[in-house]
Scaffold this motif. Sequence first.
Motif, short mmCIF file in Angstrom:
data_model
loop_
_atom_site.label_atom_id
_atom_site.label_comp_id
_atom_site.label_asym_id
_atom_site.label_seq_id
_atom_site.Cartn_x
_atom_site.Cartn_y
_atom_site.Cartn_z
N GLY A 24 0.79 -1.22 0.00
CA GLY A 24 0.00 0.00 0.00
C GLY A 24 0.83 1.27 0.00
N LYS A 25 0.17 2.36 -0.33
CA LYS A 25 0.76 3.69 -0.31
C LYS A 25 0.15 4.44 0.86
N SER A 26 0.76 5.56 1.22
CA SER A 26 0.22 6.29 2.37
C SER A 26 0.26 7.79 2.17
N VAL A 27 -0.61 8.47 2.92
CA VAL A 27 -0.63 9.92 3.02
C VAL A 27 -0.72 10.25 4.51
N VAL A 28 -0.17 11.41 4.87
CA VAL A 28 -0.13 11.79 6.28
C VAL A 28 -0.73 13.18 6.47
N ALA A 29 -1.55 13.30 7.49
CA ALA A 29 -2.02 14.59 7.99
C ALA A 29 -1.87 14.46 9.50
N TYR A 30 -0.71 14.81 10.01
CA TYR A 30 -0.37 14.55 11.40
C TYR A 30 -1.48 15.03 12.32
N PRO A 31 -1.94 14.22 13.23
CA PRO A 31 -1.47 12.95 13.77
C PRO A 31 -2.09 11.71 13.13
N LEU A 32 -2.66 11.83 11.92
CA LEU A 32 -3.26 10.68 11.25
C LEU A 32 -2.44 10.28 10.04
N ARG A 33 -2.43 8.98 9.77
CA ARG A 33 -1.77 8.45 8.59
C ARG A 33 -2.73 7.46 7.93
N LEU A 114 -6.78 14.59 5.51
CA LEU A 114 -6.28 13.30 5.05
C LEU A 114 -7.04 12.82 3.81
N MET A 115 -8.35 12.94 3.82
CA MET A 115 -9.15 12.52 2.67
C MET A 115 -8.89 13.39 1.45
N ASP A 116 -8.71 14.70 1.67
CA ASP A 116 -8.34 15.59 0.57
C ASP A 116 -7.00 15.18 -0.04
N ALA A 117 -6.03 14.85 0.81
CA ALA A 117 -4.71 14.43 0.34
C ALA A 117 -4.80 13.12 -0.44
N PHE A 118 -5.65 12.21 0.02
CA PHE A 118 -5.83 10.94 -0.70
C PHE A 118 -6.41 11.19 -2.09
N LEU A 119 -7.45 12.00 -2.16
CA LEU A 119 -8.08 12.29 -3.46
C LEU A 119 -7.10 13.00 -4.40
N LYS A 120 -6.30 13.90 -3.84
CA LYS A 120 -5.31 14.61 -4.66
C LYS A 120 -4.26 13.65 -5.19
N GLN A 121 -3.79 12.73 -4.34
CA GLN A 121 -2.76 11.78 -4.74
C GLN A 121 -3.29 10.80 -5.78
N GLN A 122 -4.56 10.48 -5.72
CA GLN A 122 -5.17 9.56 -6.68
C GLN A 122 -5.72 10.28 -7.91
N SER A 123 -5.59 11.60 -7.94
CA SER A 123 -6.11 12.43 -9.02
C SER A 123 -7.61 12.23 -9.22
#
Length: 127
Positions: A24-33, A114-123
Amino acid sequence: MDQSYKKIEKLKGEKLIEKLFSEGKSVVAYPLRLVYLKTNFDAPVKIKAGVSVSKRNFKKAVDRNRIKRLMREAYRLNKSNYFNNIPDQYAFMILYIGKTKTDFETVTKKMNTLMDAFLKQQSLPKP
């Protein structure tokens, strides 16, 4: 997608969880990963999610369970905003990597980040 977190949506199964952490891949929005993996389920759900809190950082089960409850609730309330229109199926594991206790407002804010970062990373399109 409704605002419930049913049993069918919970990430279970040792093989899938091992595959999630190894590939798997990961994204971080401290304190969540968020660790995620694009996969296929037999179940008719788009996301299977689990939450985890480190025993190393929180020795008392009461503290770990409280943080897990907060994370599940923040995920439950926000998942319909983010994942209604995704085309693929994903396995998620949301980890709390902080070392101090937190409150619901912080967890909710960081879950959205975190969800915004996931959507951005997945385009994928944002809601």
